[in-house]
Design an enzyme around this catalytic site. Structure first.
Site, PDB file in Angstrom:
ATOM      1  N   ASP A   1     -14.189   3.935   6.255  1.00  0.00           N
ATOM      2  CA  ASP A   1     -13.086   4.540   5.489  1.00  0.00           C
ATOM      3  C   ASP A   1     -13.603   5.113   4.176  1.00  0.00           C
ATOM      4  O   ASP A   1     -13.138   6.154   3.718  1.00  0.00           O
ATOM      5  CB  ASP A   1     -11.964   3.522   5.226  1.00  0.00           C
ATOM      6  CG  ASP A   1     -10.761   4.199   4.560  1.00  0.00           C
ATOM      7  OD1 ASP A   1     -10.293   5.216   5.117  1.00  0.00           O
ATOM      8  OD2 ASP A   1     -10.319   3.761   3.488  1.00  0.00           O
TER       9      ASP A   1
ATOM     10  N   HIS B   1       0.857  -1.185   0.000  1.00  0.00           N
ATOM     11  CA  HIS B   1       0.000   0.000   0.000  1.00  0.00           C
ATOM     12  C   HIS B   1       0.892   1.233   0.000  1.00  0.00           C
ATOM     13  O   HIS B   1       1.849   1.309   0.757  1.00  0.00           O
ATOM     14  CB  HIS B   1      -0.926   0.006   1.219  1.00  0.00           C
ATOM     15  CG  HIS B   1      -2.082   0.944   1.072  1.00  0.00           C
ATOM     16  ND1 HIS B   1      -3.306   0.551   0.568  1.00  0.00           N
ATOM     17  CD2 HIS B   1      -2.208   2.257   1.350  1.00  0.00           C
ATOM     18  CE1 HIS B   1      -4.125   1.585   0.555  1.00  0.00           C
ATOM     19  NE2 HIS B   1      -3.483   2.637   1.018  1.00  0.00           N
TER      20      HIS B   1
ATOM     21  N   LYS C   1      -8.226  -0.753   6.218  1.00  0.00           N
ATOM     22  CA  LYS C   1      -8.410  -1.464   4.930  1.00  0.00           C
ATOM     23  C   LYS C   1      -7.562  -2.729   4.908  1.00  0.00           C
ATOM     24  O   LYS C   1      -7.984  -3.776   4.457  1.00  0.00           O
ATOM     25  CB  LYS C   1      -7.981  -0.563   3.765  1.00  0.00           C
ATOM     26  CG  LYS C   1      -8.997   0.495   3.401  1.00  0.00           C
ATOM     27  CD  LYS C   1      -8.719   1.095   2.036  1.00  0.00           C
ATOM     28  CE  LYS C   1      -7.561   2.061   2.012  1.00  0.00           C
ATOM     29  NZ  LYS C   1      -7.816   3.366   2.626  1.00  0.00           N
TER      30      LYS C   1
ATOM     31  N   SER D   1      -6.777   4.920   8.280  1.00  0.00           N
ATOM     32  CA  SER D   1      -7.401   4.659   6.984  1.00  0.00           C
ATOM     33  C   SER D   1      -6.737   3.459   6.314  1.00  0.00           C
ATOM     34  O   SER D   1      -7.399   2.533   5.841  1.00  0.00           O
ATOM     35  CB  SER D   1      -7.261   5.918   6.106  1.00  0.00           C
ATOM     36  OG  SER D   1      -7.502   5.625   4.763  1.00  0.00           O
TER      37      SER D   1
ATOM     38  N   ARG E   1     -12.429  13.576   3.879  1.00  0.00           N
ATOM     39  CA  ARG E   1     -11.105  14.193   4.096  1.00  0.00           C
ATOM     40  C   ARG E   1     -10.569  14.789   2.795  1.00  0.00           C
ATOM     41  O   ARG E   1      -9.891  15.817   2.789  1.00  0.00           O
ATOM     42  CB  ARG E   1     -10.126  13.137   4.632  1.00  0.00           C
ATOM     43  CG  ARG E   1     -10.385  12.770   6.076  1.00  0.00           C
ATOM     44  CD  ARG E   1      -9.605  11.532   6.472  1.00  0.00           C
ATOM     45  NE  ARG E   1      -8.192  11.666   6.218  1.00  0.00           N
ATOM     46  CZ  ARG E   1      -7.406  10.678   5.763  1.00  0.00           C
ATOM     47  NH1 ARG E   1      -7.894   9.489   5.502  1.00  0.00           N
ATOM     48  NH2 ARG E   1      -6.134  10.890   5.561  1.00  0.00           N
TER      49      ARG E   1
HETATM   50  N1  URA Z   1      -4.026   6.137   1.476  1.00  0.00           N
HETATM   51  C1  URA Z   1      -5.097   5.715   2.209  1.00  0.00           C
HETATM   52  O1  URA Z   1      -5.610   4.606   2.006  1.00  0.00           O
HETATM   53  N2  URA Z   1      -5.586   6.538   3.130  1.00  0.00           N
HETATM   54  C2  URA Z   1      -5.055   7.754   3.397  1.00  0.00           C
HETATM   55  O2  URA Z   1      -5.544   8.422   4.270  1.00  0.00           O
HETATM   56  C3  URA Z   1      -3.947   8.172   2.632  1.00  0.00           C
HETATM   57  C4  URA Z   1      -3.439   7.346   1.686  1.00  0.00           C
END
Ligand code: URA
Length: 451
Positions: A161, A82, A187, A183, A168
């Site tokens: 999220d 990620h 996930k 966040s 956001r």
């Molecule tokens: N990637 C994400 O999944 N969430 C964030 O807040 C920033 C980058």
């Protein structure tokens, strides 16, 4: 409990209890707490931060807002990567099929364009027919069949999220270490990966502008991920200049295909291969990053990752024939060239292309969203002909720009012109990978090359 008191507590720098955080998240998802109150709370978090305990409580509450993918019975280890977000960062589209071709399963849950940064889901959805709102059953089935699956937060999986991320994005509350940590980790916990590689970006095009801030975010992600029982490696990577030569949704799909054919731009290949090498280590295919990288290079050369990518496109509803037909020639008619205008008016070097200015302009072009309800354009974006360190002649083309409309083009061009900096000397070489951070261990990486 009242949302207004929770907002006031955070505004006044107090530590919120697990119950207060749970109340806020549950109320937001249920619709009883409105956007304006959650925006105000997010801004208070932006200014006052959160303790590790609050961050863990927020992650837990977000995770508990939906179902967790049940990936039992799928042989692991399941490894995902990620990124914390950047401009031109399409490494997910290359890494998932590359890992799958190595025999590592990657359950990937990604996001949409956020702030000035691009989103994996928006890029994938630019492929005609491609769906990213998979049910848990589809996610499992594609992961089993193709070795990877690509999905987003849904109303079933981490709905908190999905809502917070979109909020956001349009309330200037993205750049917060605890909000980013919660966040990403909610996930990652929901998708069921056993091990994670984090690409933590720093520089103008990242949410963390300084390497020191990026490192703090990396440590927050590593600590929170390991507390959840996951194996984690984070790489701190440079995002001061857009990654690769393409910024835009379909443009980045095209460049990902180039990389899968082993002919992507050097900076993008470097970052991708270094991340892939760590996935190979966590997936137990290599004993160390060097061996992992050699394995990944050989795998790319075999052509198998591209086959995996196309198999996934077909599984997720994408039209492979159309994708290949559109490749290289699906462009918006609203087009312009940005030409070199060095102050001295003679041949010079490009010393920097400011990724933030490019990302900001890309949103105006139609690549990202200015408001929650905006749709993104598949064909808007930028193609760089020259990057940092390249010599240009006055008037030579630096980039081609495509926009969703004539007005969008006019709005974006000044920022793109200003993004390019010139000098009479070639800039010094720059490392793309600054550091590797994992639990109790860190390395200054030798990865890098000309930026
Ligand atoms: N990637 C994400 O999944 N969430 C964030 O807040 C920033 C980058």
């Amino acid at each position: 409990m009242r949302a207004v008191d929770i907002i006031a507590n955070k505004r006044d720098g107090k530590e919120l209890s697990r119950e207060e955080i749970q109340f806020l998240v549950d109320g937001y998802v249920a619709g009883s707490i409105p956007d304006y109150q959650v925006s105000s709370w997010a801004m208070a978090v932006y200014f006052n931060g959160m303790t590790p305990g609050e961050t863990a409580a927020l992650t837990g509450a977000m995770l508990a807002s939906g179902r967790v993918m049940d990936l039992s019975g799928i042989p692991g280890p399941l490894v995902d990567k990620h990124s914390t977000g950047g401009v031109g960062d399409k490494t997910s589209l290359i890494l998932a099929p590359l890992a799958a071709a190595l025999g590592i399963r990657d359950p990937m849950m990604s996001g949409r364009a956020l702030g000035h940064t691009g989103g994996t889901l928006d890029k994938l959805e630019s492929i005609p027919g491609y769906r990213t709102n998979l049910s848990i059953e589809e996610f499992r089935a594609f992961l089993k069949k193709d070795g990877f699956a690509m999905t987003g937060q849904t109303k079933d999986v981490v709905p908190a999220d999905r809502l917070l991320y979109a909020l956001r994005d349009v309330t200037a509350t993205v750049e917060s270490i605890p909000l980013i940590t919660a966040s990403i980790l909610s996930k990652k916990a929901a998708e069921g990966a056993d091990a994670l590689v984090f690409d933590v970006k720093y520089g103008s095009g990242a949410f963390m502008k300084e390497a020191t801030e990026g490192e703090k975010l990396a440590r927050s992600l590593v600590a929170a991920g390991e507390a959840m029982g996951k194996k984690i490696i984070a790489l701190l990577t440079d995002m001061d200049e857009p990654l690769g030569n393409m910024v835009g949704n379909f443009l980045e799909v095209e460049e990902s295909l180039d990389c899968l054919e082993g002919r992507g731009p050097a900076d993008l290949m470097e970052v991708t291969l270094e991340l892939a090498a760590r996935m190979a280590v966590l997936g137990k295919k290599a004993a160390g990053a060097k061996e992992g990288r050699e394995l990944c290079e050989a795998c790319l050369a075999s052509g198998k990752p591209k086959e995996k990518f196309l198999a996934n496109v077909a599984s997720q509803g994408g039209d492979v024939k159309k994708l290949l037909e559109l490749r290289g020639n699906w462009r918006s008619p609203f087009m312009a060239e940005v030409r070199a205008r060095p102050p001295a008016g003679r041949d010079v070097y490009i010393t920097r292309i400011d990724a933030f200015k490019v990302g900001h302009a890309a949103v105006s072009l139609g690549v990202g969203r200015g408001r929650i309800e905006d749709t993104v354009s598949p064909t808007a974006g930028v193609q760089f002909h020259k990057k940092r360190g390249d010599k240009v002649r006055s008037g030579g083309a630096v980039m081609t720009v495509w926009a969703a409309s004539e007005e969008a083009l006019a709005a974006a061009l000044p920022s793109l012109e200003q993004a390019v900096e010139y000098g009479t000397q070639a800039p010094p070489e720059k490392k793309h990978i600054l550091k590797e951070i994992s639990c109790g261990r860190e390395n200054s990486s030798g990865g890098g090359g000309r930026a």
